[in-house]
Design an enzyme around this catalytic site. Structure first.
Site, PDB file in Angstrom:
ATOM      1  N   GLU A 180       0.731  -1.144   0.089  1.00  0.00           N
ATOM      2  CA  GLU A 180      -0.231   0.049  -0.112  1.00  0.00           C
ATOM      3  C   GLU A 180       0.873   1.126  -0.069  1.00  0.00           C
ATOM      4  OE1 GLU A 180      -3.284   0.230  -0.428  1.00  0.00           O
ATOM      5  OE2 GLU A 180      -2.263   2.237  -0.868  1.00  0.00           O
ATOM      6  N   LYS A 235       8.033  -1.894  -2.501  1.00  0.00           N
ATOM      7  CA  LYS A 235       7.732  -0.837  -1.291  1.00  0.00           C
ATOM      8  C   LYS A 235       8.631  -0.245  -0.456  1.00  0.00           C
ATOM      9  CE  LYS A 235       5.149   1.194   1.514  1.00  0.00           C
ATOM     10  NZ  LYS A 235       4.300   2.092   1.294  1.00  0.00           N
ATOM     11  N   CYS A 291       6.191   4.602   9.184  1.00  0.00           N
ATOM     12  CA  CYS A 291       6.776   3.810   7.930  1.00  0.00           C
ATOM     13  C   CYS A 291       8.394   4.112   7.451  1.00  0.00           C
ATOM     14  CB  CYS A 291       5.802   3.872   6.827  1.00  0.00           C
ATOM     15  SG  CYS A 291       4.252   3.395   6.843  1.00  0.00           S
TER      16      CYS A 291
HETATM   17  P1  NAD Z   1      -2.008  -0.508  12.672  1.00  0.00           P
HETATM   18  O1  NAD Z   1      -0.921  -0.964  14.049  1.00  0.00           O
HETATM   19  O2  NAD Z   1      -2.531   1.083  12.557  1.00  0.00           O
HETATM   20  O3  NAD Z   1      -2.903  -1.627  12.550  1.00  0.00           O
HETATM   21  C1  NAD Z   1      -2.417  -3.014  12.482  1.00  0.00           C
HETATM   22  C2  NAD Z   1      -3.664  -3.610  13.044  1.00  0.00           C
HETATM   23  O4  NAD Z   1      -3.569  -5.250  13.137  1.00  0.00           O
HETATM   24  C3  NAD Z   1      -3.843  -3.550  14.676  1.00  0.00           C
HETATM   25  O5  NAD Z   1      -5.170  -2.874  14.951  1.00  0.00           O
HETATM   26  C4  NAD Z   1      -3.581  -4.611  15.360  1.00  0.00           C
HETATM   27  O6  NAD Z   1      -4.596  -4.842  16.172  1.00  0.00           O
HETATM   28  C5  NAD Z   1      -4.070  -5.791  14.433  1.00  0.00           C
HETATM   29  N1  NAD Z   1      -3.644  -7.025  14.406  1.00  0.00           N
HETATM   30  C6  NAD Z   1      -2.317  -7.490  14.651  1.00  0.00           C
HETATM   31  N2  NAD Z   1      -2.230  -8.754  14.625  1.00  0.00           N
HETATM   32  C7  NAD Z   1      -3.544  -9.247  14.504  1.00  0.00           C
HETATM   33  C8  NAD Z   1      -3.810 -10.433  14.115  1.00  0.00           C
HETATM   34  N3  NAD Z   1      -3.364 -11.643  14.300  1.00  0.00           N
HETATM   35  N4  NAD Z   1      -5.376 -10.839  14.001  1.00  0.00           N
HETATM   36  C9  NAD Z   1      -5.984  -9.596  13.903  1.00  0.00           C
HETATM   37  N5  NAD Z   1      -5.469  -8.414  14.053  1.00  0.00           N
HETATM   38  C10 NAD Z   1      -4.225  -8.284  14.366  1.00  0.00           C
HETATM   39  O7  NAD Z   1      -0.700  -0.571  11.403  1.00  0.00           O
HETATM   40  P2  NAD Z   1      -1.008   0.090   9.998  1.00  0.00           P
HETATM   41  O8  NAD Z   1      -0.410   1.568  10.203  1.00  0.00           O
HETATM   42  O9  NAD Z   1      -2.397   0.122   9.502  1.00  0.00           O
HETATM   43  O10 NAD Z   1       0.195  -0.662   9.251  1.00  0.00           O
HETATM   44  C11 NAD Z   1      -0.073  -2.138   8.532  1.00  0.00           C
HETATM   45  C12 NAD Z   1       1.007  -2.284   7.737  1.00  0.00           C
HETATM   46  O11 NAD Z   1       0.758  -1.483   6.566  1.00  0.00           O
HETATM   47  C13 NAD Z   1       2.228  -2.386   8.204  1.00  0.00           C
HETATM   48  O12 NAD Z   1       3.005  -3.282   7.549  1.00  0.00           O
HETATM   49  C14 NAD Z   1       2.981  -0.680   7.617  1.00  0.00           C
HETATM   50  O13 NAD Z   1       4.081  -0.917   7.460  1.00  0.00           O
HETATM   51  C15 NAD Z   1       1.938  -0.869   6.156  1.00  0.00           C
HETATM   52  N6  NAD Z   1       1.985   0.259   5.590  1.00  0.00           N
HETATM   53  C16 NAD Z   1       1.417   1.474   6.531  1.00  0.00           C
HETATM   54  C17 NAD Z   1       0.912   2.756   6.041  1.00  0.00           C
HETATM   55  C18 NAD Z   1       0.778   3.902   6.966  1.00  0.00           C
HETATM   56  O14 NAD Z   1       0.444   4.989   6.494  1.00  0.00           O
HETATM   57  N7  NAD Z   1       0.371   3.619   8.241  1.00  0.00           N
HETATM   58  C19 NAD Z   1       1.163   2.931   4.746  1.00  0.00           C
HETATM   59  C20 NAD Z   1       1.614   1.983   3.632  1.00  0.00           C
HETATM   60  C21 NAD Z   1       1.903   0.355   4.443  1.00  0.00           C
HETATM   61  C1  UDX Z   2       4.603   7.516   3.726  1.00  0.00           C
HETATM   62  C2  UDX Z   2       4.721   7.347   2.133  1.00  0.00           C
HETATM   63  O1  UDX Z   2       4.469   8.728   1.663  1.00  0.00           O
HETATM   64  C3  UDX Z   2       3.625   6.318   1.718  1.00  0.00           C
HETATM   65  O2  UDX Z   2       3.671   6.193   0.474  1.00  0.00           O
HETATM   66  C4  UDX Z   2       3.687   5.116   2.351  1.00  0.00           C
HETATM   67  O3  UDX Z   2       2.672   4.346   1.934  1.00  0.00           O
HETATM   68  C5  UDX Z   2       3.706   5.203   4.098  1.00  0.00           C
HETATM   69  O4  UDX Z   2       4.680   6.172   4.296  1.00  0.00           O
HETATM   70  P1  UDX Z   2       3.388   8.633   5.664  1.00  0.00           P
HETATM   71  O5  UDX Z   2       4.348   8.357   6.449  1.00  0.00           O
HETATM   72  O6  UDX Z   2       1.833   8.661   6.068  1.00  0.00           O
HETATM   73  O7  UDX Z   2       3.532   8.198   4.229  1.00  0.00           O
HETATM   74  O8  UDX Z   2       3.398  10.333   5.244  1.00  0.00           O
HETATM   75  P2  UDX Z   2       4.409  11.192   4.181  1.00  0.00           P
HETATM   76  O9  UDX Z   2       3.521  12.254   3.671  1.00  0.00           O
HETATM   77  O10 UDX Z   2       5.156  10.452   3.520  1.00  0.00           O
HETATM   78  O11 UDX Z   2       5.457  12.115   5.125  1.00  0.00           O
HETATM   79  C6  UDX Z   2       6.485  11.248   5.984  1.00  0.00           C
HETATM   80  C7  UDX Z   2       7.234  12.127   7.079  1.00  0.00           C
HETATM   81  O12 UDX Z   2       8.049  13.063   6.253  1.00  0.00           O
HETATM   82  C8  UDX Z   2       6.232  13.252   7.734  1.00  0.00           C
HETATM   83  O13 UDX Z   2       6.650  13.494   8.882  1.00  0.00           O
HETATM   84  C9  UDX Z   2       6.136  14.482   6.837  1.00  0.00           C
HETATM   85  O14 UDX Z   2       6.031  15.692   7.525  1.00  0.00           O
HETATM   86  C10 UDX Z   2       7.809  14.342   6.357  1.00  0.00           C
HETATM   87  N1  UDX Z   2       8.124  15.407   5.166  1.00  0.00           N
HETATM   88  C11 UDX Z   2       7.536  14.789   3.931  1.00  0.00           C
HETATM   89  C12 UDX Z   2       8.832  16.494   5.281  1.00  0.00           C
HETATM   90  O15 UDX Z   2       9.633  16.709   6.242  1.00  0.00           O
HETATM   91  N2  UDX Z   2       9.173  17.002   4.057  1.00  0.00           N
HETATM   92  C13 UDX Z   2       8.467  16.668   2.876  1.00  0.00           C
HETATM   93  O16 UDX Z   2       8.859  17.346   1.915  1.00  0.00           O
HETATM   94  C14 UDX Z   2       7.491  15.599   2.541  1.00  0.00           C
END
Ligand code: NAD
Ligand code: UDX
Length: 482
Positions: A180, A235, A291
């Site tokens: 994602e 990713k 991330c």
């Molecule tokens: P999060 O911590 O917000 O959510 C994860 C959820 O999974 C939690 O609510 C937890 O309770 C649940 N969980 C864990 N183990 C479980 C199980 N065995 N059964 C059921 N539920 C379970 O995490 P997130 O930010 O959504 O990230 C999830 C993944 O996506 C990570 O690998 C992260 O690196 C990736 N990712 C995150 C972002 C972002 O912006 N947060 C963007 C892209 C990718």
């Molecule tokens: C990032 C990636 O952008 C996204 O594609 C991936 O799926 C998850 O990780 P996110 O961490 O949600 O997303 O936010 P992002 O907008 O990337 O910002 C990350 C950090 O960098 C923030 O603290 C932001 O303030 C900082 N940032 C971003 C800067 O300081 N300067 C910039 O120009 C851009």
């Protein structure tokens, strides 16, 4: 041309029929699982999408009739939930039922940095992924497509396949990687109009089944298909490249401050080169979020595990520079305030790692606060979306001082004007839009003198701040040095 489009469409319909995806389950109702599945359900009203999580409170919040109580704050999310929830989108804690009924299962659980054992502090902790795989294997009585939505180390699909095949009930599992790319704060527009959707896999029918789901709203040419390993690795690499740009411009911000250059002007001059591009060149107090750091550390760990030390050291520098940026901001505050912040009221505007989210994971604010608290500063925090409980949890998690001590030194408030009364300094840690519109004249009148403002996000109008006689510093251009 026309016949090619028709042919592609027909092929997709055939594959969809072949794989027959009527029900989707998603394990993990977090920042990714919740919004991603909401948009998939919104765009595919004929498919039942059930998002499950072990965390009862989180599921209750997803089901709350008051959309202000959703567990995460994302602009536009409430509208999507309102449209799809109860129609073909459901949130539940019944993980086994959802697995049993689904044709396709997304795994969207957290994959944090390991805090113990081999790879501690660098490798991704895959225990939640493995638990999901074992649970799917034990419950599944029919063939399933398993989709890696979580960000995972390259070759994790091998481990998943092995667990599923060795502990399952003899049914077939097809594994796909579908990382994602949404960013928090813009998750809904990112999902509704993605630059690309990436699908890695080996089984063509399984790939096309997932393509068919995205094709409901994403143009086919934006859906990239690759082998599993390219998808998993891409990713990590995408996040590393983005973070690298922020560290690059942050490195230049320090150079700007000593040379009289202005980092915003430099970023503009550099970013207008179409080969470089203007995005992700905003200098800041340091990147945060769940991330960037985690995924680069993971990339570094993987490179080291293949003995690619030059590669690992190169990427590690992105993190080291980011740590430097956070600590130099804190040091700058201390130095400018006559080398002591002991007992001084320092207001933090913003605690979230970026605007338009309530997420605080790895937020620069946490580390800047910790640094200043070690110098016995009194910190008053205002953030429009982050709760006091979360702020104290973030500080306690560091373990630098006792919880009582954090409570004694830190106050969280709901009114920014109240916060700024009698303050020695204000530090802007998040770029919330509302900070620009404050009555800065009024704030100035109520602050102690000299009235310091340390703008870690370059959001305030420097000429206004100067005209109001603030001692104003913004990252990458020290106006007081002129
Ligand atoms: P999060 O911590 O917000 O959510 C994860 C959820 O999974 C939690 O609510 C937890 O309770 C649940 N969980 C864990 N183990 C479980 C199980 N065995 N059964 C059921 N539920 C379970 O995490 P997130 O930010 O959504 O990230 C999830 C993944 O996506 C990570 O690998 C992260 O690196 C990736 N990712 C995150 C972002 C972002 O912006 N947060 C963007 C892209 C990718
Ligand atoms: C990032 C990636 O952008 C996204 O594609 C991936 O799926 C998850 O990780 P996110 O961490 O949600 O997303 O936010 P992002 O907008 O990337 O910002 C990350 C950090 O960098 C923030 O603290 C932001 O303030 C900082 N940032 C971003 C800067 O300081 N300067 C910039 O120009 C851009």
């Amino acid at each position: 041309m026309m016949s090619k489009v028709l042919f592609q469409k027909k092929q997709t319909i055939d594959y969809k029929l072949m794989m027959n995806v009527k029900k989707i389950a998603c394990i993990g109702a977090g920042y990714v699982g919740g919004p991603t599945m909401s948009v998939i359900a919104q765009k595919n009203p004929g498919i039942i999408v059930t998002v499950v999580d072990l965390n009862q409170a989180r599921i209750d919040a997803w089901n709350d009739s008051d959309l202000n109580n959703l567990p995460i704050y994302e602009p536009g999310l409430a509208d999507v939930i309102e449209e799809a929830r109860g129609r073909n989108l459901f949130f539940s804690t019944d993980v086994e039922k959802a697995i049993d009924e689904a044709d396709m299962i997304f795994i969207s659980v957290n994959t944090p940095t390991k805090t113990y054992g081999k790879g501690k502090g660098q490798a991704a902790d895959l225990k939640f992924i493995e638990l999901c795989a074992r649970q799917i294997a034990s419950v599944a009585q029919s063939d399933k497509i398993i989709v890696e939505k979580s960000t995972l180390p390259v070759r994790t699909a091998d481990a998943l396949k092995s667990i599923l095949d060795n502990t399952g009930n003899g049914v077939n599992f097809h594994i796909l990687s579908n990382p994602e790319f949404l960013a928090e704060g813009t998750a809904i527009p990112d999902l509704q109009s993605p630059d690309r959707v990436l699908i890695g896999g080996e089984n063509r029918d399984a790939i096309e089944a997932l393509v068919g789901i995205y094709e409901a709203w994403v143009p086919r040419e934006r859906i990239l298909t690759t082998n599993l390993w390219s998808s998993e690795l891409s990713k990590l690499v995408a996040n590393a490249f983005l973070a690298q740009r922020v560290s690059s411009i942050n490195a230049i911000s320090e150079l700007c401050e000593v040379t009289g250059a202005n980092v915003d002007e430099v970023a503009r001059a550099v970013g207008t080169d179409s080969r470089i591009g203007p995005k992700f060149l905003k200098s800041s107090v340091g990147f945060g979020g769940s991330c960037f750091q985690k995924d680069i550390l993971n990339l570094v760990y993987i490179a080291r595990s293949y003995n690619l030390h030059a590669v690992a050291n190169y990427w590690e520098q992105v993190i080291l520079l980011n740590d430097h940026q956070k600590s130099r901001f804190a040091e700058k505050i201390i130095r400018d305030m006559y080398n002591t912040v002991n007992g001084k009221r320092i207001v933090f505007l913003g605690w979230a790692f970026k605007k338009d989210t309530n997420d605080t994971r790895e937020s620069a604010a946490i580390y800047v606060a910790d640094h200043l608290l070690s110098e016995e500063a009194n910190i008053i925090i205002y953030d429009p979306k982050v709760t006091a409980e979360q702020i104290y949890r973030d500080l306690d998690y560091l373990g630098t001082r006792s919880s009582e001590e954090n409570k004694r030194l830190v106050q969280v408030v709901e009114d920014p004007y109240e916060a700024c009364k009698d303050a020695h300094a204000i530090a802007v840690l998040t770029e919330w839009d509302e900070f620009r519109t404050y009555d800065w004249k009024l704030i100035k009148e109520q602050m102690k003198r000299p009235s310091f403002v340390f703008d870690g996000r370059s959001v305030l109008d420097s000429s206004l701040m100067e005209s109001l006689n603030f001692t104003y510093y913004k990252i990458g251009s020290d106006v007081n040095q002129k």
